[in-house]
Scaffold this motif. Sequence first.
Motif, mmCIF file in Angstrom:
data_model
loop_
_atom_site.group_PDB
_atom_site.id
_atom_site.type_symbol
_atom_site.label_atom_id
_atom_site.label_comp_id
_atom_site.label_asym_id
_atom_site.label_seq_id
_atom_site.Cartn_x
_atom_site.Cartn_y
_atom_site.Cartn_z
ATOM 1 N N LYS A 109 0.850 -1.204 0.000
ATOM 2 C CA LYS A 109 0.000 0.000 0.000
ATOM 3 C C LYS A 109 0.882 1.248 0.000
ATOM 4 O O LYS A 109 0.456 2.316 0.444
ATOM 5 N N ARG A 110 2.087 1.103 -0.510
ATOM 6 C CA ARG A 110 3.030 2.237 -0.638
ATOM 7 C C ARG A 110 3.236 2.939 0.701
ATOM 8 O O ARG A 110 3.318 4.159 0.790
ATOM 9 N N ASN A 111 3.263 2.127 1.770
ATOM 10 C CA ASN A 111 3.460 2.636 3.132
ATOM 11 C C ASN A 111 2.375 3.617 3.571
ATOM 12 O O ASN A 111 2.627 4.495 4.417
ATOM 13 N N ALA A 112 1.168 3.482 3.011
ATOM 14 C CA ALA A 112 0.040 4.303 3.481
ATOM 15 C C ALA A 112 -0.104 4.078 4.985
ATOM 16 O O ALA A 112 0.036 2.956 5.486
ATOM 17 N N LEU A 113 -0.377 5.146 5.697
ATOM 18 C CA LEU A 113 -0.348 5.115 7.159
ATOM 19 C C LEU A 113 -1.721 4.735 7.705
ATOM 20 O O LEU A 113 -2.584 5.596 7.888
ATOM 21 N N LEU A 149 3.293 11.900 0.268
ATOM 22 C CA LEU A 149 2.063 12.596 -0.089
ATOM 23 C C LEU A 149 1.151 12.708 1.127
ATOM 24 O O LEU A 149 1.081 11.778 1.939
ATOM 25 N N GLY A 150 0.452 13.819 1.238
ATOM 26 C CA GLY A 150 -0.507 13.976 2.322
ATOM 27 C C GLY A 150 0.140 13.713 3.671
ATOM 28 O O GLY A 150 1.120 14.354 4.055
ATOM 29 N N GLY A 151 -0.397 12.710 4.378
ATOM 30 C CA GLY A 151 0.152 12.345 5.689
ATOM 31 C C GLY A 151 1.617 11.921 5.621
ATOM 32 O O GLY A 151 2.343 12.017 6.611
ATOM 33 N N GLY A 178 -8.288 17.667 -2.583
ATOM 34 C CA GLY A 178 -8.926 16.915 -3.661
ATOM 35 C C GLY A 178 -9.704 15.719 -3.137
ATOM 36 O O GLY A 178 -10.547 15.155 -3.828
ATOM 37 N N LEU A 179 -9.400 15.321 -1.910
ATOM 38 C CA LEU A 179 -10.090 14.186 -1.294
ATOM 39 C C LEU A 179 -11.193 14.670 -0.347
ATOM 40 O O LEU A 179 -11.793 13.880 0.383
ATOM 41 N N GLY A 180 -11.398 15.972 -0.314
ATOM 42 C CA GLY A 180 -12.484 16.518 0.502
ATOM 43 C C GLY A 180 -12.138 16.730 1.961
ATOM 44 O O GLY A 180 -13.036 16.914 2.793
ATOM 45 N N LEU A 236 -0.103 21.044 -5.815
ATOM 46 C CA LEU A 236 1.194 21.124 -6.502
ATOM 47 C C LEU A 236 2.182 20.078 -5.971
ATOM 48 O O LEU A 236 2.356 19.937 -4.761
ATOM 49 N N ARG A 237 2.810 19.359 -6.899
ATOM 50 C CA ARG A 237 3.805 18.346 -6.515
ATOM 51 C C ARG A 237 5.196 18.924 -6.671
ATOM 52 O O ARG A 237 5.491 19.531 -7.710
ATOM 53 N N LEU A 238 6.036 18.740 -5.700
ATOM 54 C CA LEU A 238 7.421 19.198 -5.787
ATOM 55 C C LEU A 238 8.330 17.989 -5.904
ATOM 56 O O LEU A 238 8.206 17.038 -5.130
ATOM 57 N N GLU A 242 -11.469 3.311 -6.097
ATOM 58 C CA GLU A 242 -12.032 2.507 -7.181
ATOM 59 C C GLU A 242 -11.520 2.917 -8.543
ATOM 60 O O GLU A 242 -12.064 2.527 -9.570
ATOM 61 N N ARG A 243 -10.413 3.710 -8.550
ATOM 62 C CA ARG A 243 -10.006 4.314 -9.821
ATOM 63 C C ARG A 243 -9.623 3.301 -10.876
ATOM 64 O O ARG A 243 -9.776 3.556 -12.051
ATOM 65 N N LYS A 244 -9.173 2.111 -10.446
ATOM 66 C CA LYS A 244 -8.738 1.131 -11.443
ATOM 67 C C LYS A 244 -9.909 0.532 -12.210
ATOM 68 O O LYS A 244 -9.780 0.115 -13.329
ATOM 69 N N ALA A 262 2.652 7.045 1.218
ATOM 70 C CA ALA A 262 1.628 7.581 0.301
ATOM 71 C C ALA A 262 0.481 8.245 1.043
ATOM 72 O O ALA A 262 -0.608 8.370 0.498
ATOM 73 N N GLY A 263 0.709 8.637 2.284
ATOM 74 C CA GLY A 263 -0.324 9.385 3.004
ATOM 75 C C GLY A 263 -1.077 8.542 3.995
ATOM 76 O O GLY A 263 -0.772 7.360 4.198
ATOM 77 N N ALA A 264 -2.065 9.173 4.611
ATOM 78 C CA ALA A 264 -2.957 8.423 5.493
ATOM 79 C C ALA A 264 -3.679 7.379 4.637
ATOM 80 O O ALA A 264 -3.831 7.565 3.427
ATOM 81 N N GLU A 299 -9.243 3.672 5.199
ATOM 82 C CA GLU A 299 -9.649 3.910 6.593
ATOM 83 C C GLU A 299 -10.263 5.298 6.767
ATOM 84 O O GLU A 299 -11.279 5.457 7.445
ATOM 85 N N LEU A 300 -9.622 6.290 6.131
ATOM 86 C CA LEU A 300 -10.110 7.675 6.264
ATOM 87 C C LEU A 300 -11.552 7.798 5.805
ATOM 88 O O LEU A 300 -12.349 8.518 6.394
ATOM 89 N N ARG A 301 -11.843 7.081 4.698
ATOM 90 C CA ARG A 301 -13.184 7.178 4.117
ATOM 91 C C ARG A 301 -14.249 6.807 5.146
ATOM 92 O O ARG A 301 -15.337 7.360 5.168
#
Length: 243
Positions: free
Chosen positions: A22-26, A103-105, A130-132, A160-162, A239-241, A60-62, A66-68
């Motif tokens: 999960k790309r180290n999502a927290l 990203l994010g978190g 963008g995620l509300g 913006l991505r740096l 569900e983007r895939k 990759a953020g929180a 789970e956040l949803r």
Amino acid sequence: MSLVDVRREGAIWWLALARPEKRNALDAATVGALDEVLAQAHRQPCLLIVHSATPGMFAAGADIAELRERDADAAFLAINAGVFERLEAHRWPTIALIDGPALGGGCELAMACDLRIASPRAVFAQPELGLGILAGAGGNWRLPQLVGVGMARRMLYTGLRLDAEAAADAGLVDEVADDVISRGAEVAAVITRQSWRALELTKLALRAHRPATTSFDITAQALLFDSPDKYERMTRFLERKSR
Ligand code: COA
């Protein structure tokens, strides 16, 4: 396999995020594991290095799945914000080694550390809006502290991505190094030759400069966590895939 691998090298503790699928999502389990390490680490002088167990990643953020599902009540638990506060409050210096998307978190986790070293593979962004939701785990105040209010607005409002060089120019990272692990070890070796007591007291002195918008951020996040807009936006990511 633990979600946070801990390797102690004398007074240098390497904390490796280990959730590559999960790309180290927290998620709560990962930040909980981090919290447990922090509780042990404050008992004896040690410098912490936060990095990814898998090359090419940071966090990759929180965890959006789970956040949803989190509501206003859960927002008041301030799960990530709380752990990042405790990380920032670690008694001795901390270093984040960023070798992929922060990203994010993930970016907020890096910002909760004292120093940041990025590889050319690093990418930094705060895509929360963008995620509300908002960047409620420190992004609203640690980011402007590091990059100034102007750049913080651009990152927060537009997502913006740096890349690593842009992040260094903006002051978000301290330096760019091809091999963040060996560079991190070098910097840590220099720091750990200093007086532990003087390091601790200097950290305390520098903490006097921190602003306190945390309670606003938590309350605002609680408002957003209950919104259908947030649920829909997070569902779209998850569900983007299948679209
Ligand atoms: N929360 C939950 N799951 C996440 C996640 C997150 N923040 N980031 C990635 N994942 C999951 C993906 O859903 C995917 O799961 P699946 O294999 O079950 O479908 C898996 O991790 C791999 O992600 P994928 O996007 O396929 O990997 P990638 O290498 O192509 O891209 C990123 C990596 C980090 C660029 C991309 O995953 C991304 O943009 N993540 C979301 C970042 C974000 O908005 N974070 C802010 C949260 S506050």
